[in-house]
Design a protein around this motif. Structure first.
Motif, mmCIF file in Angstrom:
data_model
loop_
_atom_site.group_PDB
_atom_site.id
_atom_site.type_symbol
_atom_site.label_atom_id
_atom_site.label_comp_id
_atom_site.label_asym_id
_atom_site.label_seq_id
_atom_site.Cartn_x
_atom_site.Cartn_y
_atom_site.Cartn_z
ATOM 1 N N GLU A 218 0.699 -1.100 0.118
ATOM 2 C CA GLU A 218 0.043 0.088 -0.042
ATOM 3 C C GLU A 218 0.868 1.220 -0.064
ATOM 4 O OE1 GLU A 218 -3.796 1.514 -0.367
ATOM 5 O OE2 GLU A 218 -3.300 -0.402 -0.407
ATOM 6 N N SER A 219 0.174 2.422 -0.879
ATOM 7 C CA SER A 219 1.175 3.399 -1.114
ATOM 8 C C SER A 219 2.572 3.329 -1.368
ATOM 9 C CB SER A 219 0.962 4.430 0.460
ATOM 10 O OG SER A 219 -0.060 4.544 0.917
ATOM 11 N N PHE A 220 2.835 2.344 -1.968
ATOM 12 C CA PHE A 220 4.380 2.173 -2.823
ATOM 13 C C PHE A 220 4.433 1.414 -3.923
ATOM 14 C CE2 PHE A 220 7.751 -0.730 -3.617
ATOM 15 C CZ PHE A 220 8.649 0.102 -3.823
ATOM 16 N N GLY A 221 3.520 0.440 -4.151
ATOM 17 C CA GLY A 221 3.400 -0.415 -5.544
ATOM 18 C C GLY A 221 3.752 -1.668 -5.354
ATOM 19 N N TYR A 222 4.459 -2.246 -6.119
ATOM 20 C CA TYR A 222 4.775 -3.857 -6.122
ATOM 21 C C TYR A 222 6.217 -4.237 -5.909
ATOM 22 C CZ TYR A 222 -0.248 -3.632 -7.980
ATOM 23 O OH TYR A 222 -1.570 -3.462 -8.363
ATOM 24 N N LEU A 223 6.263 -5.314 -5.130
ATOM 25 C CA LEU A 223 7.503 -5.950 -5.200
ATOM 26 C C LEU A 223 7.361 -7.224 -6.214
ATOM 27 C CD1 LEU A 223 8.556 -5.648 -1.476
ATOM 28 C CD2 LEU A 223 9.391 -4.183 -3.321
ATOM 29 N N SER A 224 8.488 -7.596 -6.550
ATOM 30 C CA SER A 224 8.348 -8.664 -7.517
ATOM 31 C C SER A 224 9.570 -9.663 -7.635
ATOM 32 C CB SER A 224 8.082 -8.266 -9.151
ATOM 33 O OG SER A 224 9.341 -7.682 -9.618
ATOM 34 N N LEU A 225 9.325 -11.112 -7.801
ATOM 35 C CA LEU A 225 10.531 -12.106 -8.021
ATOM 36 C C LEU A 225 10.327 -12.729 -9.191
ATOM 37 C CD1 LEU A 225 12.746 -13.309 -6.573
ATOM 38 C CD2 LEU A 225 11.235 -15.070 -5.432
ATOM 39 N N ASP A 226 11.177 -12.726 -9.902
ATOM 40 C CA ASP A 226 11.088 -13.321 -11.405
ATOM 41 C C ASP A 226 12.389 -14.550 -11.472
ATOM 42 O OD1 ASP A 226 10.396 -10.552 -11.448
ATOM 43 O OD2 ASP A 226 9.757 -10.891 -13.589
#
Length: 205
Positions: free
Chosen positions: A164-172
């Motif tokens: 929330e209020s930041f965006g997204y974190l991802s792992l690929d």
């Protein structure tokens, strides 16, 4: 190199106009080179090497909520080691490239987590390359096996987590196969890479 940095800044600065999401990825490459000579015979002396991976780009959703499209600029280190009991050598290389990708989301309506598949094509060229043989260094940038245009096909799985209020974190986790389409000599190189990367995604309203 200075021109490349200006191009990168221009693309990132344009993202607010043309995209719905900016992403920045960083990770590790585990690369296996395949070398064949005029006979042709494949060299078994080459072993997988590790290197860093960086990518920045934009993602725009499609009208179909499951699909989205991305464009990015990448800097990848594709390295290898090899040798015999009498001699050892290593390749240290950096490739600058551009990639186009298609993403498929399994949970487009999820508020917290999403699982995605993506596939893409990228074009790249070597900007730095050194071969070390028993303490002696040779430049690889102008060697035809390494220089010119490389085309890569990639497939990846991705997990994205919303903050929330930041965006997204991802792992690929990605698998990439690269071929040099401009090398016309009898000595050929290709390489496959397993890439693990961590990303930050910033939505643009």
């Amino acid at each position: 190199m200075i021109k490349n940095y200006f191009l990168l800044i221009f693309i990132v600065g344009s993202c607010q106009v043309f995209s719905q999401e900016i992403y920045v990825n960083a990770g590790k490459n585990y690369t296996k080179y395949i070398y064949t000579n005029a006979l042709p015979q494949s060299s078994s002396k080459l072993q997988s090497g590790t290197g860093n991976s960086y990518e920045v780009g934009i993602i725009k959703p499609d009208e179909n909520e499951h699909f989205s499209y991305g464009l990015g600029i990448s800097l990848n280190e594709y390295n290898a080691i090899g040798g015999t009991s009498a001699s050892s050598y290593r390749w240290d290389t950096q490739y600058l490239g551009a990639a186009a990708k298609i993403y498929y989301s399994f949970l487009p309506d999820s508020k917290n987590i999403d699982f995605l598949l993506n596939c893409g094509l990228n074009g790249s060229t070597i900007i730095y390359g050194k071969q070390q043989i028993d303490g002696t260094y040779f430049d690889l940038v102008y060697q035809k096996e390494f220089s010119g245009i490389w085309i890569g096909a990639s497939a990846a799985v991705q997990v994205k987590y919303h903050i929330e209020s930041f965006g997204y974190l991802s792992l690929d986790y990605s698998v990439i196969q690269n071929l040099n389409i401009s090398n016309t000599t009898k000595e050929k190189l290709s390489f496959s890479t397993h890439q693990i990367s961590f990303g930050f995604h910033f939505p643009i309203n």
